[in-house]
Write a protein that holds these residues in place. Structure first.
Motif, PDB file in Angstrom:
ATOM      1  N   GLY A  59       2.829   4.078   1.179  1.00 63.71           N
ATOM      2  CA  GLY A  59       3.466   4.402   2.522  1.00 63.71           C
ATOM      3  C   GLY A  59       4.339   3.025   3.026  1.00 63.71           C
ATOM      4  O   GLY A  59       5.109   3.065   3.669  1.00 63.71           O
ATOM      5  N   ASP A  60       3.906   1.865   2.267  1.00 65.48           N
ATOM      6  CA  ASP A  60       5.034   0.578   2.341  1.00 65.48           C
ATOM      7  C   ASP A  60       5.916   0.727   1.841  1.00 65.48           C
ATOM      8  O   ASP A  60       6.242   1.527   0.676  1.00 65.48           O
ATOM      9  CB  ASP A  60       3.981  -0.786   2.216  1.00 65.48           C
ATOM     10  CG  ASP A  60       2.607  -0.780   2.975  1.00 65.48           C
ATOM     11  OD1 ASP A  60       2.821  -0.276   3.976  1.00 65.48           O
ATOM     12  OD2 ASP A  60       1.975  -1.546   2.400  1.00 65.48           O
ATOM     13  N   GLN A  73       0.766  -1.178   0.161  1.00 65.20           N
ATOM     14  CA  GLN A  73       0.012   0.132   0.053  1.00 65.20           C
ATOM     15  C   GLN A  73       0.827   1.246   0.089  1.00 65.20           C
ATOM     16  O   GLN A  73       2.166   1.143   0.264  1.00 65.20           O
ATOM     17  CB  GLN A  73      -0.806   0.077   1.318  1.00 65.20           C
ATOM     18  CG  GLN A  73      -1.891  -1.294   1.529  1.00 65.20           C
ATOM     19  CD  GLN A  73      -2.906  -1.332   0.256  1.00 65.20           C
ATOM     20  OE1 GLN A  73      -3.480  -0.267   0.056  1.00 65.20           O
ATOM     21  NE2 GLN A  73      -2.668  -2.292  -0.717  1.00 65.20           N
ATOM     22  N   VAL A  78       7.521   2.957   8.892  1.00 64.70           N
ATOM     23  CA  VAL A  78       7.160   2.375   7.559  1.00 64.70           C
ATOM     24  C   VAL A  78       6.148   1.499   8.248  1.00 64.70           C
ATOM     25  O   VAL A  78       6.049   0.527   8.956  1.00 64.70           O
ATOM     26  CB  VAL A  78       8.024   1.841   6.778  1.00 64.70           C
ATOM     27  CG1 VAL A  78       7.166   1.216   5.687  1.00 64.70           C
ATOM     28  CG2 VAL A  78       9.033   2.832   6.135  1.00 64.70           C
ATOM     29  N   LYS A  79       4.849   1.433   7.740  1.00 65.31           N
ATOM     30  CA  LYS A  79       3.689   0.550   8.143  1.00 65.31           C
ATOM     31  C   LYS A  79       4.061  -0.925   7.891  1.00 65.31           C
ATOM     32  O   LYS A  79       3.844  -1.774   8.701  1.00 65.31           O
ATOM     33  CB  LYS A  79       2.428   0.841   7.639  1.00 65.31           C
ATOM     34  CG  LYS A  79       1.065   0.301   7.931  1.00 65.31           C
ATOM     35  CD  LYS A  79       0.003   0.559   7.502  1.00 65.31           C
ATOM     36  CE  LYS A  79      -1.328  -0.194   7.983  1.00 65.31           C
ATOM     37  NZ  LYS A  79      -2.416   0.116   7.311  1.00 65.31           N
ATOM     38  N   GLU A  80       4.458  -1.322   6.568  1.00 63.77           N
ATOM     39  CA  GLU A  80       4.989  -2.579   6.151  1.00 63.77           C
ATOM     40  C   GLU A  80       5.958  -2.622   5.198  1.00 63.77           C
ATOM     41  O   GLU A  80       6.016  -1.660   4.343  1.00 63.77           O
ATOM     42  CB  GLU A  80       3.684  -3.527   5.555  1.00 63.77           C
ATOM     43  CG  GLU A  80       2.322  -3.452   6.336  1.00 63.77           C
ATOM     44  CD  GLU A  80       2.325  -4.315   7.422  1.00 63.77           C
ATOM     45  OE1 GLU A  80       3.337  -5.120   7.477  1.00 63.77           O
ATOM     46  OE2 GLU A  80       1.431  -4.648   8.129  1.00 63.77           O
TER      47      GLU A  80
END
Length: 384
Positions: A115-116, A113, A161-163
Motif C-alpha cells: 500500500g506504500d 509496506q 497512501v500510508k507512506e
C-alpha cells in the motif's frame, strides 16, 4: 556435466551479438582512471597498519565472525564502528551491513509496506532497484534529477497512501551528477513523504571532511535514511544505513540481508575504523582531498580546452563521463586508450540505456595533471 539450459544459452548469445558480454578483467598496471579508490585509501599503508593495531588492541586472534550478528558474530568492533558512524555522520543510530548491495536490499525490501509508494530516480543503483522489486510497495520512477516530474508523480500517488518514500543518490554512479537535494527535500516534506539518499559516491569526496552531500548541505536531520558504503573512497568493505533508532531497530528485526548472513570479520571492521580515522584527519588543506578536488577542476578545464565539452555529462564529482553511443564504438575507443596505458573503462548497454554508452573516468588524488592532460588529448583524437 548436464546440458546447459537452452534459454540461458540464448541470453548469453544475445549479449555476444550486441557486443555486451561481461567478462572478468585481469589486473593491470595501467594508469588508474577506473577504480572507486578516490583518495587512495585502499593502498594506504597507514590505514593497513592502524587496522592491525586496532585488532591487536581490541580482539583476540580471530579470522572470522563465526555467525550472523544475531547469533555469534556481533563482535565488539561492530559497536565501535557504529558509534563512530553516529558521531561522524551526526545521526542518532546506524547499522553496518556486509556491503552496499546488502544494505540497499535489506532497507528497500523490508521498510516499504504493501500500500506504500516508492518514487525513485530512473538512474538509481541496481541494488536499490532489486530491493524495491522485493518489497510489496508500488514503485514508480521519475526522470533523472527532474523535480517537476517528481512533483507530478507525487501529486498522482500521495492521496490515500500510508507512506511515500522518495529515493535518490547524492552523486550518481554512471553520470557523476547530483540532484538538487534542498529542493527535493522541500517537495518531499510538503507531502509528508520520506527521503532516502544513497551517499555511496559522495562519502569521502563531498564536504570539507568528506562526510557526504547531506551533511555538506546541512540536511542530515531531515533525511529518513542514508546509505554510506565503504568500498569506494574509504578503500575498504561494507556499508551502513544511518537513521533514527526506531529505523535501526526495525532493520535488525526485518532486514533479511542483515539477519541471515554471516557477519563481517573483525579485520573488515578494524579497517573501517582506520579509514574513518584517516578521513577525520582530512581538512580542506589536506593533500589527498585537496589533490582530488584540484584534479576534478583540472579535468573539467582540460575537457573544455580540448573541445570535448559537448561529449561529457556535466559533473563536479570524481566521476566524469564521455558519452560515445554504441557498444562497438565505445569499446574500441576504450581499448585504444588502454593500449596506450590508460585504465579507462567502457560502460555498455544494458548497464546504461542504448545510445548512452560512455567512457567513465574516475578521478583520484594520485592522478597527475600530466596523466589527465595526456588521456584527454588522446581521447580528443578519437571523438572530435
Amino acid at each position: 556435466m548436464p546440458k546447459f539450459p537452452t534459454k540461458l544459452q540464448q541470453k548469453i548469445d544475445e549479449r555476444i551479438r550486441n557486443n555486451a558480454l561481461r567478462v572478468l578483467p585481469g589486473l593491470s598496471d595501467r594508469i588508474d582512471f577506473s577504480s572507486n579508490d578516490y583518495l587512495g585509501f585502499s593502498k594506504a599503508s597507514s590505514i593497513f597498519s592502524e587496522a592491525g593495531a586496532i585488532l591487536e588492541r581490541t580482539v583476540s586472534q580471530s579470522n572470522g565472525a563465526t555467525g550472523s550478528r544475531l547469533i555469534s558474530g556481533n563482535h565488539k568492533l561492530y559497536g565501535k564502528v557504529e558509534a563512530l558512524l553516529c558521531d561522524f555522520h551526526n545521526i542518532e543510530a546506524s547499522v553496518v551491513f556486509n556491503s552496499g548491495y546488502d544494505a540497499n536490499i535489506g532497507l528497500f525490501s523490508s521498510v516499504p509496506q504493501r500500500g506504500d509508494v516508492i518514487l525513485y530516480d530512473e538512474f538509481i543503483h541496481a541494488s536499490i532497484r532489486d530491493g524495491i522489486q522485493m518489497s510489496n510497495a508500488r514503485a514508480y520512477k521519475f526522470k533523472h534529477n527532474d523535480l517537476e516530474n517528481l512533483e507530478m508523480l507525487m501529486g498522482k500517488n500521495v492521496d490515500g497512501v500510508k507512506e511515500v518514500y522518495v529515493v535518490t543518490e547524492s552523486v550518481f554512479s554512471m553520470d557523476g551528477d547530483a540532484p538538487d537535494l534542498k529542493k527535493m527535500l522541500e517537495i518531499v516534506e510538503r507531502s509528508d513523504a520520506r527521503l532516502i539518499i544513497d551517499e555511496a559516491h559522495a562519502l569521502g569526496v563531498i564536504g570539507e571532511n568528506g562526510a557526504g552531500m547531506s551533511q555538506y548541505l546541512g540536511l542530515e536531520s531531515r533525511v529518513f535514511a542514508r546509505v554510506v558504503t565503504f568500498g569506494k573512497a574509504m578503500g575498504c568493505h561494507g556499508a551502513a544505513v544511518l537513521g533514527s533508532s526506531e529505523l535501526i531497530t526495525y532493520l535488525l528485526n526485518f532486514a533479511r540481508s542483515l539477519i541471515y548472513t554471516t557477519a563481517l570479520p573483525p579485520h573488515s571492521l578494524a579497517t573501517i575504523l582506520a579509514s574513518y580515522g584517516k578521513l577525520k584527519s582530512l581538512g580542506a588543506g589536506d593533500s589527498q582531498l585537496l589533490k582530488l578536488l584540484n584534479n576534478i577542476a583540472f579535468f573539467k578545464s582540460e575537457v573544455l580546452h580540448k573541445g570535448l565539452k559537448e561529449h561529457f555529462i556535466d559533473s563536479d564529482s570524481a566521476i566524469q563521463c564521455c558519452v560515445i553511443p554504441g557498444n562497438d564504438k565505445v569499446k574500441l575507443i576504450a581499448a585504444q586508450l588502454q593500449e596506450k596505458g590508460f585504465g579507462v573503462k567502457a560502460i555498455l548497454s544494458p548497464t546504461v540505456p542504448a545510445g548512452e554508452e560512455r567512457l567513465r573516468f574516475c578521478l583520484h588524488s594520485y592522478n597527475s595533471t600530466v596523466e589527465i592532460s595526456e588521456v584527454l588529448g588522446l581521447l580528443a583524437t578519437f571523438v572530435i
